[in-house]
Design a protein around this motif. Structure first.
Motif, PDB file in Angstrom:
ATOM      1  N   ARG A  24      33.008  59.150 106.250  1.00 27.18           N
ATOM      2  CA  ARG A  24      33.423  59.222 104.680  1.00 27.18           C
ATOM      3  C   ARG A  24      33.373  57.686 104.264  1.00 27.18           C
ATOM      4  O   ARG A  24      33.015  57.385 102.949  1.00 27.18           O
ATOM      5  N   ILE A  25      33.952  56.751 105.258  1.00 27.51           N
ATOM      6  CA  ILE A  25      33.727  55.291 104.723  1.00 27.51           C
ATOM      7  C   ILE A  25      32.631  54.822 104.734  1.00 27.51           C
ATOM      8  O   ILE A  25      32.131  54.183 103.763  1.00 27.51           O
ATOM      9  N   PHE A  26      31.660  55.271 105.497  1.00 27.04           N
ATOM     10  CA  PHE A  26      29.939  55.104 105.506  1.00 27.04           C
ATOM     11  C   PHE A  26      29.431  55.562 104.293  1.00 27.04           C
ATOM     12  O   PHE A  26      28.943  54.790 103.471  1.00 27.04           O
ATOM     13  N   LYS A  27      29.707  56.794 103.890  1.00 23.47           N
ATOM     14  CA  LYS A  27      29.397  57.318 102.667  1.00 23.47           C
ATOM     15  C   LYS A  27      29.811  56.388 101.330  1.00 23.47           C
ATOM     16  O   LYS A  27      29.110  56.220 100.443  1.00 23.47           O
ATOM     17  N   VAL A  28      31.076  55.992 101.496  1.00 23.96           N
ATOM     18  CA  VAL A  28      31.614  55.470 100.278  1.00 23.96           C
ATOM     19  C   VAL A  28      30.767  54.079 100.171  1.00 23.96           C
ATOM     20  O   VAL A  28      30.365  53.536  99.098  1.00 23.96           O
ATOM     21  N   ILE A  29      30.554  53.268 101.166  1.00 22.35           N
ATOM     22  CA  ILE A  29      29.869  52.341 100.894  1.00 22.35           C
ATOM     23  C   ILE A  29      28.519  52.362 100.734  1.00 22.35           C
ATOM     24  O   ILE A  29      27.689  51.673  99.880  1.00 22.35           O
ATOM     25  N   ILE A  30      27.789  53.379 101.232  1.00 22.38           N
ATOM     26  CA  ILE A  30      26.585  53.703 100.876  1.00 22.38           C
ATOM     27  C   ILE A  30      26.198  54.017  99.438  1.00 22.38           C
ATOM     28  O   ILE A  30      25.447  53.393  98.805  1.00 22.38           O
ATOM     29  N   MET A  31      27.331  54.817  99.038  1.00 20.62           N
ATOM     30  CA  MET A  31      27.195  55.191  97.408  1.00 20.62           C
ATOM     31  C   MET A  31      27.290  54.102  96.506  1.00 20.62           C
ATOM     32  O   MET A  31      26.706  53.906  95.533  1.00 20.62           O
ATOM     33  N   GLU A  32      28.181  52.970  96.863  1.00 20.01           N
ATOM     34  CA  GLU A  32      28.409  51.841  96.360  1.00 20.01           C
ATOM     35  C   GLU A  32      27.092  51.535  96.319  1.00 20.01           C
ATOM     36  O   GLU A  32      26.646  50.542  94.996  1.00 20.01           O
ATOM     37  N   GLY A  33      25.980  50.924  97.390  1.00 18.57           N
ATOM     38  CA  GLY A  33      24.851  50.315  97.077  1.00 18.57           C
ATOM     39  C   GLY A  33      23.834  51.048  96.393  1.00 18.57           C
ATOM     40  O   GLY A  33      23.035  50.540  95.730  1.00 18.57           O
ATOM     41  N   ILE A  34      23.946  52.524  96.403  1.00 21.32           N
ATOM     42  CA  ILE A  34      23.043  53.357  95.778  1.00 21.32           C
ATOM     43  C   ILE A  34      23.325  53.158  93.993  1.00 21.32           C
ATOM     44  O   ILE A  34      22.494  53.222  93.278  1.00 21.32           O
ATOM     45  N   ILE A  35      24.713  53.183  93.647  1.00 23.73           N
ATOM     46  CA  ILE A  35      25.180  52.866  92.304  1.00 23.73           C
ATOM     47  C   ILE A  35      24.625  51.513  92.058  1.00 23.73           C
ATOM     48  O   ILE A  35      24.034  51.560  90.741  1.00 23.73           O
ATOM     49  N   ILE A  36      24.821  50.524  92.882  1.00 23.70           N
ATOM     50  CA  ILE A  36      24.301  49.086  92.283  1.00 23.70           C
ATOM     51  C   ILE A  36      22.682  49.031  91.878  1.00 23.70           C
ATOM     52  O   ILE A  36      22.278  48.664  90.857  1.00 23.70           O
ATOM     53  N   VAL A  37      22.045  49.573  92.859  1.00 21.07           N
ATOM     54  CA  VAL A  37      20.824  49.831  92.873  1.00 21.07           C
ATOM     55  C   VAL A  37      20.071  50.571  91.670  1.00 21.07           C
ATOM     56  O   VAL A  37      19.272  50.175  90.919  1.00 21.07           O
ATOM     57  N   SER A  38      20.611  51.804  91.598  1.00 20.86           N
ATOM     58  CA  SER A  38      20.312  52.657  90.717  1.00 20.86           C
ATOM     59  C   SER A  38      20.485  51.955  89.111  1.00 20.86           C
ATOM     60  O   SER A  38      19.850  52.256  87.981  1.00 20.86           O
ATOM     61  N   SER A  39      21.718  51.385  88.943  1.00 21.64           N
ATOM     62  CA  SER A  39      22.094  50.614  87.496  1.00 21.64           C
ATOM     63  C   SER A  39      20.986  49.554  87.520  1.00 21.64           C
ATOM     64  O   SER A  39      20.558  49.508  86.289  1.00 21.64           O
TER      65      SER A  39
END
Length: 164
Positions: A78-93
């Protein structure tokens, strides 16, 4: 077929063969388009490194917070997913804002610069456009993997025992 040659040879006029001129123009512009391709790859690499360094720096500042999350029951995945999602949000925005500002800037330039307005310059969304978006997205995703992996390996006791 022989008419342009006769005009160029005999008269003071110059005949243009549209097919030859288009071939000559595309051969001259080929070098420039290759340079823009290389430049875009360099910019994508710099953006991926920027995302990587931002997530890594952010990770260093949040190690204690992540350790608290682990202590209250978050599993490593879940920690892994949280950090990956942060990266995805940054890239997508970044992709969304880049497209909006790019298209808006192009529209403003075509209105302000008379030759662009007269020539009816327009943007076409080719497969290269979407390929670049996919490459940028994947490079951002891959640059988030190392900080996410390091986030999974946090020692909860070691982080929580540190004093600020």
């Amino acid at each position: 077929i022989n008419l342009p040659r006769q005009i160029n040879r005999e008269g003071s006029f110059q005949a243009a063969n549209p097919a030859m001129e288009m071939t000559r123009l595309t051969s001259m512009l080929g070098i420039g388009s290759n340079a823009f391709g290389i430049l875009s790859l360099i910019l994508i690499s710099i953006a991926a490194l920027s995302i990587f360094s931002g997530l890594t720096g952010n990770f260093e500042n949040r190690m204690r917070d992540l350790a608290i999350l682990r202590a209250i029951g978050y599993v490593k995945s879940r920690i892994f997913k949280v950090i990956i999602m942060e990266g995805i949000i940054i890239v997508s925005s970044g992709i969304i804002f880049g497209i909006i500002f790019g298209l808006g800037g192009f529209k403003i330039l075509t209105q302000l610069v008379t030759p662009l307005n007269v020539s009816h310059a327009s943007i076409s969304f080719s497969e290269n456009f979407f390929l670049i978006i996919i490459i940028v997205f994947l490079s951002g995703l891959f640059s988030a993997i190392l900080p996410a992996y390091r986030g999974c390996k946090i020692s909860v006791a070691k982080q929580l025992s540190k004093t600020i």
